[in-house]
Scaffold this motif. Sequence first.
Motif, PDB file in Angstrom:
ATOM      1  N   VAL A   8       0.852  -1.180   0.000  1.00  0.00           N
ATOM      2  CA  VAL A   8       0.000   0.000   0.000  1.00  0.00           C
ATOM      3  C   VAL A   8       0.891   1.235   0.000  1.00  0.00           C
ATOM      4  O   VAL A   8       2.073   1.160   0.347  1.00  0.00           O
ATOM      5  N   HIS A   9       0.312   2.346  -0.387  1.00  0.00           N
ATOM      6  CA  HIS A   9       1.006   3.623  -0.377  1.00  0.00           C
ATOM      7  C   HIS A   9       0.430   4.482   0.741  1.00  0.00           C
ATOM      8  O   HIS A   9      -0.786   4.478   0.955  1.00  0.00           O
ATOM      9  N   LEU A  50      -6.467  -5.965   3.915  1.00  0.00           N
ATOM     10  CA  LEU A  50      -5.669  -5.410   2.816  1.00  0.00           C
ATOM     11  C   LEU A  50      -5.244  -6.488   1.826  1.00  0.00           C
ATOM     12  O   LEU A  50      -5.280  -6.273   0.609  1.00  0.00           O
ATOM     13  N   LEU A  51      -4.850  -7.669   2.335  1.00  0.00           N
ATOM     14  CA  LEU A  51      -4.457  -8.761   1.431  1.00  0.00           C
ATOM     15  C   LEU A  51      -5.645  -9.250   0.616  1.00  0.00           C
ATOM     16  O   LEU A  51      -5.502  -9.551  -0.572  1.00  0.00           O
ATOM     17  N   GLY A  52      -6.821  -9.318   1.239  1.00  0.00           N
ATOM     18  CA  GLY A  52      -8.030  -9.694   0.496  1.00  0.00           C
ATOM     19  C   GLY A  52      -8.335  -8.696  -0.598  1.00  0.00           C
ATOM     20  O   GLY A  52      -8.639  -9.079  -1.737  1.00  0.00           O
ATOM     21  N   ASP A  53      -8.219  -7.411  -0.266  1.00  0.00           N
ATOM     22  CA  ASP A  53      -8.447  -6.369  -1.273  1.00  0.00           C
ATOM     23  C   ASP A  53      -7.420  -6.462  -2.394  1.00  0.00           C
ATOM     24  O   ASP A  53      -7.747  -6.324  -3.574  1.00  0.00           O
ATOM     25  N   TRP A  54      -6.153  -6.697  -2.029  1.00  0.00           N
ATOM     26  CA  TRP A  54      -5.077  -6.801  -3.021  1.00  0.00           C
ATOM     27  C   TRP A  54      -5.370  -7.944  -3.993  1.00  0.00           C
ATOM     28  O   TRP A  54      -5.238  -7.790  -5.201  1.00  0.00           O
ATOM     29  N   LYS A  55      -5.792  -9.087  -3.460  1.00  0.00           N
ATOM     30  CA  LYS A  55      -6.083 -10.240  -4.321  1.00  0.00           C
ATOM     31  C   LYS A  55      -7.237  -9.943  -5.262  1.00  0.00           C
ATOM     32  O   LYS A  55      -7.194 -10.295  -6.442  1.00  0.00           O
TER      33      LYS A  55
END
Length: 74
Positions: A8-9, A50-55
């Motif tokens: 993330v940024h 965040l990992l779920g969103d990234w996937k």
Amino acid sequence: KNHSLPHVHAAYGEYSISIDIVSGRVLAGRLPKKKQKAAVDWVLAHKDKLLGDWKNIAISGVSTMTETRLNFTD
């Protein structure tokens, strides 16, 4: 620069960083020390979401790229 790594940024004023979602390691950039610690702590506290969103974003991106490539062959 490596957008295959889940990250993330975070930004504060003229500063910005990229944070590895899994480890909380700062990949690039700089924030004031207290802001950087707060950002890393937040990422680690929300890692699963965040990992779920990234996937989901990665799957959408691959689908869009595949669809675009298929349209080029028509």
